[in-house]
Design a protein around this motif. Structure first.
Motif, PDB file in Angstrom:
ATOM      1  N   ARG A   9       0.848  -1.196   0.000  1.00 37.98           N
ATOM      2  CA  ARG A   9       0.000   0.000   0.000  1.00 37.98           C
ATOM      3  C   ARG A   9       0.882   1.245   0.000  1.00 37.98           C
ATOM      4  N   PRO A  10       1.076   1.863  -1.169  1.00 37.70           N
ATOM      5  CA  PRO A  10       1.945   3.045  -1.252  1.00 37.70           C
ATOM      6  C   PRO A  10       1.236   4.324  -0.816  1.00 37.70           C
ATOM      7  N   SER A  11       2.028   5.301  -0.394  1.00 40.43           N
ATOM      8  CA  SER A  11       1.500   6.626  -0.072  1.00 40.43           C
ATOM      9  C   SER A  11       2.534   7.671  -0.461  1.00 40.43           C
ATOM     10  N   LEU A  12       2.042   8.863  -0.822  1.00 38.37           N
ATOM     11  CA  LEU A  12       2.905   9.991  -1.165  1.00 38.37           C
ATOM     12  C   LEU A  12       2.403  11.205  -0.406  1.00 38.37           C
ATOM     13  N   ARG A  13       3.315  11.865   0.335  1.00 40.82           N
ATOM     14  CA  ARG A  13       2.951  13.039   1.117  1.00 40.82           C
ATOM     15  C   ARG A  13       3.902  14.194   0.815  1.00 40.82           C
ATOM     16  N   PHE A  14       3.370  15.394   0.852  1.00 45.28           N
ATOM     17  CA  PHE A  14       4.141  16.617   0.649  1.00 45.28           C
ATOM     18  C   PHE A  14       4.039  17.449   1.915  1.00 45.28           C
ATOM     19  N   VAL A  15       5.162  18.039   2.353  1.00 43.84           N
ATOM     20  CA  VAL A  15       5.180  18.825   3.584  1.00 43.84           C
ATOM     21  C   VAL A  15       5.708  20.226   3.289  1.00 43.84           C
ATOM     22  N   ALA A  16       5.013  21.234   3.808  1.00 43.75           N
ATOM     23  CA  ALA A  16       5.483  22.619   3.757  1.00 43.75           C
ATOM     24  C   ALA A  16       5.447  23.175   5.176  1.00 43.75           C
ATOM     25  N   GLU A  17       6.567  23.777   5.616  1.00 39.76           N
ATOM     26  CA  GLU A  17       6.696  24.313   6.975  1.00 39.76           C
ATOM     27  C   GLU A  17       7.155  25.767   6.939  1.00 39.76           C
ATOM     28  N   TRP A  18       6.412  26.636   7.626  1.00 37.80           N
ATOM     29  CA  TRP A  18       6.777  28.039   7.740  1.00 37.80           C
ATOM     30  C   TRP A  18       7.224  28.339   9.170  1.00 37.80           C
ATOM     31  N   GLU A  19       8.272  29.140   9.323  1.00 37.63           N
ATOM     32  CA  GLU A  19       8.718  29.637  10.618  1.00 37.63           C
ATOM     33  C   GLU A  19       8.423  31.137  10.701  1.00 37.63           C
ATOM     34  N   PHE A  20       7.903  31.570  11.864  1.00 38.69           N
ATOM     35  CA  PHE A  20       7.545  32.968  12.047  1.00 38.69           C
ATOM     36  C   PHE A  20       8.229  33.537  13.286  1.00 38.69           C
ATOM     37  N   ALA A  21       8.215  34.854  13.397  1.00 43.91           N
ATOM     38  CA  ALA A  21       8.791  35.506  14.567  1.00 43.91           C
ATOM     39  C   ALA A  21       8.054  35.088  15.832  1.00 43.91           C
ATOM     40  N   GLY A  22       8.781  35.119  16.942  1.00 45.58           N
ATOM     41  CA  GLY A  22       8.169  34.784  18.221  1.00 45.58           C
ATOM     42  C   GLY A  22       8.079  33.300  18.485  1.00 45.58           C
ATOM     43  N   GLY A  23       8.750  32.487  17.660  1.00 44.10           N
ATOM     44  CA  GLY A  23       8.753  31.050  17.880  1.00 44.10           C
ATOM     45  C   GLY A  23       7.552  30.319  17.329  1.00 44.10           C
ATOM     46  N   TRP A  24       6.722  31.003  16.529  1.00 42.11           N
ATOM     47  CA  TRP A  24       5.553  30.364  15.936  1.00 42.11           C
ATOM     48  C   TRP A  24       5.933  29.628  14.653  1.00 42.11           C
ATOM     49  N   SER A  25       5.176  28.580  14.337  1.00 41.67           N
ATOM     50  CA  SER A  25       5.390  27.846  13.091  1.00 41.67           C
ATOM     51  C   SER A  25       4.061  27.281  12.605  1.00 41.67           C
ATOM     52  N   PHE A  26       4.030  26.979  11.326  1.00 40.37           N
ATOM     53  CA  PHE A  26       2.837  26.373  10.731  1.00 40.37           C
ATOM     54  C   PHE A  26       3.283  25.357   9.692  1.00 40.37           C
ATOM     55  N   GLY A  27       2.631  24.188   9.701  1.00 35.56           N
ATOM     56  CA  GLY A  27       2.940  23.154   8.725  1.00 35.56           C
ATOM     57  C   GLY A  27       1.676  22.559   8.146  1.00 35.56           C
ATOM     58  N   VAL A  28       1.761  22.156   6.889  1.00 38.92           N
ATOM     59  CA  VAL A  28       0.629  21.518   6.233  1.00 38.92           C
ATOM     60  C   VAL A  28       1.142  20.298   5.471  1.00 38.92           C
ATOM     61  N   MET A  29       0.345  19.236   5.467  1.00 34.24           N
ATOM     62  CA  MET A  29       0.764  18.002   4.811  1.00 34.24           C
ATOM     63  C   MET A  29      -0.404  17.361   4.066  1.00 34.24           C
ATOM     64  N   PRO A  30      -0.507  17.592   2.756  1.00 29.22           N
ATOM     65  CA  PRO A  30      -1.464  16.846   1.933  1.00 29.22           C
ATOM     66  C   PRO A  30      -0.809  15.576   1.406  1.00 29.22           C
ATOM     67  N   GLY A  31      -1.636  14.614   1.008  1.00 30.72           N
ATOM     68  CA  GLY A  31      -1.079  13.388   0.455  1.00 30.72           C
ATOM     69  C   GLY A  31      -2.147  12.464  -0.098  1.00 30.72           C
ATOM     70  N   LEU A  32      -1.689  11.400  -0.714  1.00 36.83           N
ATOM     71  CA  LEU A  32      -2.548  10.359  -1.269  1.00 36.83           C
ATOM     72  C   LEU A  32      -2.011   8.999  -0.860  1.00 36.83           C
ATOM     73  N   TYR A  33      -2.910   8.035  -0.704  1.00 37.61           N
ATOM     74  CA  TYR A  33      -2.500   6.663  -0.421  1.00 37.61           C
ATOM     75  C   TYR A  33      -3.383   5.693  -1.201  1.00 37.61           C
TER      76      TYR A  33
END
Length: 271
Positions: free
Chosen positions: A158-182
Protein backbone atom coordinates in the motif's frame (compact mmCIF):
# COMPACT_ATOMS: atom_id res chain seq x y z
CA UNK A 1 8.50 -10.07 11.93
CA UNK A 2 12.22 -10.18 12.72
CA UNK A 3 12.55 -6.58 11.56
CA UNK A 4 9.85 -5.48 14.00
CA UNK A 5 11.49 -7.32 16.88
CA UNK A 6 14.91 -5.92 16.07
CA UNK A 7 13.63 -2.34 16.11
CA UNK A 8 11.86 -2.80 19.41
CA UNK A 9 14.71 -4.67 21.08
CA UNK A 10 17.34 -2.16 19.98
CA UNK A 11 15.81 1.17 20.95
CA UNK A 12 16.14 1.04 24.77
CA UNK A 13 19.90 0.43 24.65
CA UNK A 14 20.46 3.01 21.93
CA UNK A 15 18.35 5.60 23.71
CA UNK A 16 20.14 5.01 27.01
CA UNK A 17 23.54 5.66 25.44
CA UNK A 18 22.29 8.89 23.91
CA UNK A 19 20.56 9.91 27.14
CA UNK A 20 23.80 9.66 29.09
CA UNK A 21 25.53 11.85 26.54
CA UNK A 22 22.65 14.30 26.31
CA UNK A 23 22.16 14.76 30.04
CA UNK A 24 25.82 15.72 30.49
CA UNK A 25 25.76 17.97 27.42
CA UNK A 26 24.28 21.41 26.84
CA UNK A 27 20.61 21.45 25.78
CA UNK A 28 19.97 24.38 23.47
CA UNK A 29 17.85 24.99 20.39
CA UNK A 30 19.99 25.77 17.33
CA UNK A 31 20.35 24.68 13.74
CA UNK A 32 21.92 21.40 14.83
CA UNK A 33 19.22 20.42 17.32
CA UNK A 34 17.31 17.20 16.68
CA UNK A 35 14.23 17.65 14.45
CA UNK A 36 11.65 14.89 14.81
CA UNK A 37 8.59 13.70 12.92
CA UNK A 38 6.74 13.09 16.20
CA UNK A 39 4.66 13.61 18.25
CA UNK A 40 2.37 15.49 15.84
CA UNK A 41 0.94 13.81 12.72
CA UNK A 42 2.38 16.35 10.25
CA UNK A 43 5.89 15.27 9.33
CA UNK A 44 8.94 17.54 9.43
CA UNK A 45 10.40 18.60 6.08
CA UNK A 46 13.91 18.08 7.49
CA UNK A 47 16.08 14.98 7.08
CA UNK A 48 18.67 13.67 9.53
CA UNK A 49 21.74 14.34 7.36
CA UNK A 50 24.22 12.09 5.60
CA UNK A 51 25.82 9.44 7.77
CA UNK A 52 23.45 9.95 10.71
CA UNK A 53 20.49 7.97 11.95
CA UNK A 54 17.63 8.77 14.26
CA UNK A 55 15.33 6.56 16.28
CA UNK A 56 11.87 7.82 17.27
CA UNK A 57 9.90 5.43 19.44
CA UNK A 58 6.98 5.53 21.84
CA UNK A 59 4.16 3.85 23.67
CA UNK A 60 0.68 4.66 22.40
CA UNK A 61 -2.81 3.88 23.65
CA UNK A 62 -6.24 4.42 22.15
CA UNK A 63 -9.81 3.65 23.06
CA UNK A 64 -13.02 3.71 21.09
CA UNK A 65 -16.70 2.88 21.52
CA UNK A 66 -19.09 2.30 18.64
CA UNK A 67 -22.47 0.59 18.72
CA UNK A 68 -21.94 -0.93 22.15
CA UNK A 69 -18.51 -2.31 21.21
CA UNK A 70 -15.59 -1.01 23.27
CA UNK A 71 -12.06 -1.35 21.94
CA UNK A 72 -8.73 -0.59 23.57
CA UNK A 73 -5.43 -0.80 21.71
CA UNK A 74 -1.84 -0.48 22.93
CA UNK A 75 1.06 -0.17 20.49
CA UNK A 76 4.75 0.74 20.28
CA UNK A 77 5.16 3.02 17.23
CA UNK A 78 8.79 3.17 16.09
CA UNK A 79 10.50 5.04 13.25
CA UNK A 80 14.13 4.54 12.17
CA UNK A 81 15.55 7.28 9.92
CA UNK A 82 18.89 6.77 8.12
CA UNK A 83 20.61 9.63 6.32
CA UNK A 84 21.95 8.46 2.95
CA UNK A 85 22.63 11.98 1.56
CA UNK A 86 22.33 15.54 2.80
CA UNK A 87 18.81 15.82 1.35
CA UNK A 88 17.68 12.17 1.48
CA UNK A 89 16.89 9.63 4.18
CA UNK A 90 15.65 6.05 4.31
CA UNK A 91 12.78 5.31 6.67
CA UNK A 92 11.53 2.14 8.39
CA UNK A 93 8.34 2.58 10.38
CA UNK A 94 6.01 0.28 12.30
CA UNK A 95 3.36 0.41 15.03
CA UNK A 96 5.30 -2.46 16.57
CA UNK A 97 3.77 -4.80 19.09
CA UNK A 98 -0.03 -4.52 19.32
CA UNK A 99 -2.34 -5.57 22.14
CA UNK A 100 -6.07 -5.16 21.54
CA UNK A 101 -9.00 -5.76 23.90
CA UNK A 102 -12.59 -5.79 22.65
CA UNK A 103 -15.68 -5.83 24.89
CA UNK A 104 -19.03 -6.59 23.23
CA UNK A 105 -22.28 -8.12 24.52
CA UNK A 106 -20.64 -9.07 27.81
CA UNK A 107 -17.79 -10.93 26.11
CA UNK A 108 -14.13 -9.90 26.14
CA UNK A 109 -11.65 -10.91 23.46
CA UNK A 110 -7.94 -10.18 23.38
CA UNK A 111 -5.52 -10.27 20.48
CA UNK A 112 -1.76 -9.74 20.43
CA UNK A 113 0.41 -9.42 17.36
CA UNK A 114 2.65 -7.28 15.16
CA UNK A 115 1.75 -4.43 12.85
CA UNK A 116 2.89 -4.08 9.26
CA UNK A 117 6.24 -2.51 8.38
CA UNK A 118 6.41 0.63 6.23
CA UNK A 119 9.51 1.30 4.11
CA UNK A 120 10.08 4.75 2.66
CA UNK A 121 12.25 7.68 1.65
CA UNK A 122 12.14 11.39 2.44
CA UNK A 123 13.54 14.15 0.21
CA UNK A 124 14.17 17.58 1.70
CA UNK A 125 13.54 19.81 -1.32
CA UNK A 126 14.83 23.05 0.22
CA UNK A 127 15.15 25.02 3.46
CA UNK A 128 12.68 27.60 4.61
CA UNK A 129 13.52 31.28 5.09
CA UNK A 130 11.75 33.10 7.92
CA UNK A 131 12.71 36.57 6.68
CA UNK A 132 11.54 35.86 3.13
CA UNK A 133 8.45 34.01 4.34
CA UNK A 134 9.24 30.92 2.27
CA UNK A 135 8.57 27.42 3.64
CA UNK A 136 10.82 24.41 4.03
CA UNK A 137 9.60 21.71 1.65
CA UNK A 138 9.82 17.92 1.76
CA UNK A 139 8.40 14.82 0.06
CA UNK A 140 7.77 11.39 1.57
CA UNK A 141 7.15 8.17 -0.36
CA UNK A 142 6.25 5.11 1.71
CA UNK A 143 5.09 1.56 1.01
CA UNK A 144 3.29 -0.41 3.73
CA UNK A 145 4.23 -4.09 3.47
CA UNK A 146 1.84 -6.88 4.52
CA UNK A 147 4.25 -8.21 7.15
CA UNK A 148 2.07 -8.06 10.27
CA UNK A 149 0.30 -10.88 12.07
CA UNK A 150 -3.33 -11.99 12.35
CA UNK A 151 -6.00 -9.37 11.89
CA UNK A 152 -3.36 -6.63 12.15
CA UNK A 153 -1.92 -7.62 8.78
CA UNK A 154 -2.87 -5.48 5.80
CA UNK A 155 -3.54 -6.61 2.23
CA UNK A 156 -0.62 -6.41 -0.18
CA UNK A 157 1.59 -3.39 -0.78
CA UNK A 158 0.00 0.00 0.00
CA UNK A 159 1.94 3.05 -1.25
CA UNK A 160 1.50 6.63 -0.07
CA UNK A 161 2.91 9.99 -1.17
CA UNK A 162 2.95 13.04 1.12
CA UNK A 163 4.14 16.62 0.65
CA UNK A 164 5.18 18.82 3.58
CA UNK A 165 5.48 22.62 3.76
CA UNK A 166 6.70 24.31 6.98
CA UNK A 167 6.78 28.04 7.74
CA UNK A 168 8.72 29.64 10.62
CA UNK A 169 7.54 32.97 12.05
CA UNK A 170 8.79 35.51 14.57
CA UNK A 171 8.17 34.78 18.22
CA UNK A 172 8.75 31.05 17.88
CA UNK A 173 5.55 30.36 15.94
CA UNK A 174 5.39 27.85 13.09
CA UNK A 175 2.84 26.37 10.73
CA UNK A 176 2.94 23.15 8.73
CA UNK A 177 0.63 21.52 6.23
CA UNK A 178 0.76 18.00 4.81
CA UNK A 179 -1.46 16.85 1.93
CA UNK A 180 -1.08 13.39 0.45
CA UNK A 181 -2.55 10.36 -1.27
CA UNK A 182 -2.50 6.66 -0.42
CA UNK A 183 -3.60 3.46 -2.16
CA UNK A 184 -5.16 0.68 -0.11
CA UNK A 185 -7.64 -2.21 -0.31
CA UNK A 186 -11.08 -2.40 1.28
CA UNK A 187 -12.50 -5.43 3.08
CA UNK A 188 -13.56 -6.91 -0.26
CA UNK A 189 -9.99 -6.70 -1.56
CA UNK A 190 -10.78 -3.89 -4.02
CA UNK A 191 -8.15 -1.18 -4.54
CA UNK A 192 -9.05 2.43 -3.78
CA UNK A 193 -7.26 5.77 -3.43
CA UNK A 194 -7.72 7.90 -0.34
CA UNK A 195 -6.43 11.31 0.73
CA UNK A 196 -4.42 12.73 3.62
CA UNK A 197 -4.62 16.35 4.80
CA UNK A 198 -3.33 17.80 8.06
CA UNK A 199 -2.28 21.19 9.42
CA UNK A 200 -0.34 22.02 12.58
CA UNK A 201 0.46 25.22 14.51
CA UNK A 202 3.54 25.09 16.74
CA UNK A 203 5.01 27.42 19.37
CA UNK A 204 8.41 27.41 21.07
CA UNK A 205 7.58 28.02 24.73
CA UNK A 206 11.24 28.02 25.88
CA UNK A 207 14.58 27.09 24.31
CA UNK A 208 13.84 23.47 25.19
CA UNK A 209 10.05 23.19 25.18
CA UNK A 210 7.64 23.46 22.26
CA UNK A 211 3.93 22.79 21.95
CA UNK A 212 1.51 22.22 19.10
CA UNK A 213 -2.13 21.92 18.12
CA UNK A 214 -3.29 20.35 14.87
CA UNK A 215 -6.18 18.91 12.93
CA UNK A 216 -5.15 15.73 11.12
CA UNK A 217 -7.10 13.98 8.41
CA UNK A 218 -5.08 10.79 8.65
CA UNK A 219 -7.44 8.93 6.35
CA UNK A 220 -9.99 10.61 4.08
CA UNK A 221 -12.13 8.00 2.32
CA UNK A 222 -15.74 7.02 1.70
CA UNK A 223 -17.57 4.84 4.23
CA UNK A 224 -17.32 1.77 1.99
CA UNK A 225 -13.54 2.19 2.07
CA UNK A 226 -13.22 2.52 5.83
CA UNK A 227 -14.46 6.07 6.29
CA UNK A 228 -12.54 9.16 7.33
CA UNK A 229 -10.26 9.30 10.36
CA UNK A 230 -9.91 12.90 11.57
CA UNK A 231 -8.52 13.94 14.95
CA UNK A 232 -7.77 17.09 16.93
CA UNK A 233 -4.32 16.79 18.50
CA UNK A 234 -2.16 18.64 21.00
CA UNK A 235 1.13 17.91 22.70
CA UNK A 236 4.54 18.96 24.00
CA UNK A 237 8.13 18.08 23.11
CA UNK A 238 11.10 18.74 25.43
CA UNK A 239 14.81 18.72 24.55
CA UNK A 240 16.99 16.83 27.01
CA UNK A 241 20.00 17.49 24.77
CA UNK A 242 20.85 18.45 21.21
CA UNK A 243 20.33 14.81 20.18
CA UNK A 244 17.60 13.71 22.58
CA UNK A 245 13.90 14.58 22.92
CA UNK A 246 10.95 13.36 25.00
CA UNK A 247 7.32 14.11 24.13
CA UNK A 248 3.69 13.58 25.03
CA UNK A 249 0.56 14.05 22.92
CA UNK A 250 -3.22 13.65 23.13
CA UNK A 251 -5.51 12.91 20.16
CA UNK A 252 -9.29 13.37 20.18
CA UNK A 253 -11.40 11.84 17.43
CA UNK A 254 -13.66 14.32 15.62
CA UNK A 255 -14.98 11.95 12.94
CA UNK A 256 -17.15 8.86 13.37
CA UNK A 257 -14.44 6.39 12.35
CA UNK A 258 -11.64 7.92 14.42
CA UNK A 259 -10.79 6.52 17.86
CA UNK A 260 -12.54 8.46 20.62
CA UNK A 261 -9.29 9.16 22.44
CA UNK A 262 -5.60 8.33 22.02
CA UNK A 263 -2.41 9.37 23.80
CA UNK A 264 1.30 8.72 23.46
CA UNK A 265 4.61 9.24 25.25
CA UNK A 266 7.79 9.08 23.20
CA UNK A 267 11.57 9.28 23.07
CA UNK A 268 13.70 10.30 20.08
CA UNK A 269 17.48 9.96 19.81
CA UNK A 270 19.88 11.07 17.06
CA UNK A 271 23.28 9.47 16.44
Amino acid sequence: MKTHAALLDAWPALALVTALAGITGQARADDDTIATDRPDFVESSDVVGKGRFQLETSMAFERDRQGGVRTRLASTPTLLRIGVAEAWELRFETDGRLRQRTDAAGLTTRENGWSDLSVGVKWHQHDGDEEAGTPGLGWLLHVDVDSGSGSFRGQGLRPSLRFVAEWEFAGGWSFGVMPGLYRDRDEGGRHFVGAILAGVVGKSLTDRLRGFVEVSGQQLASNRHGGSVVTFDTGLAYLLGRDLQVDVALFRGISKNAPDLAWTIGLSARF
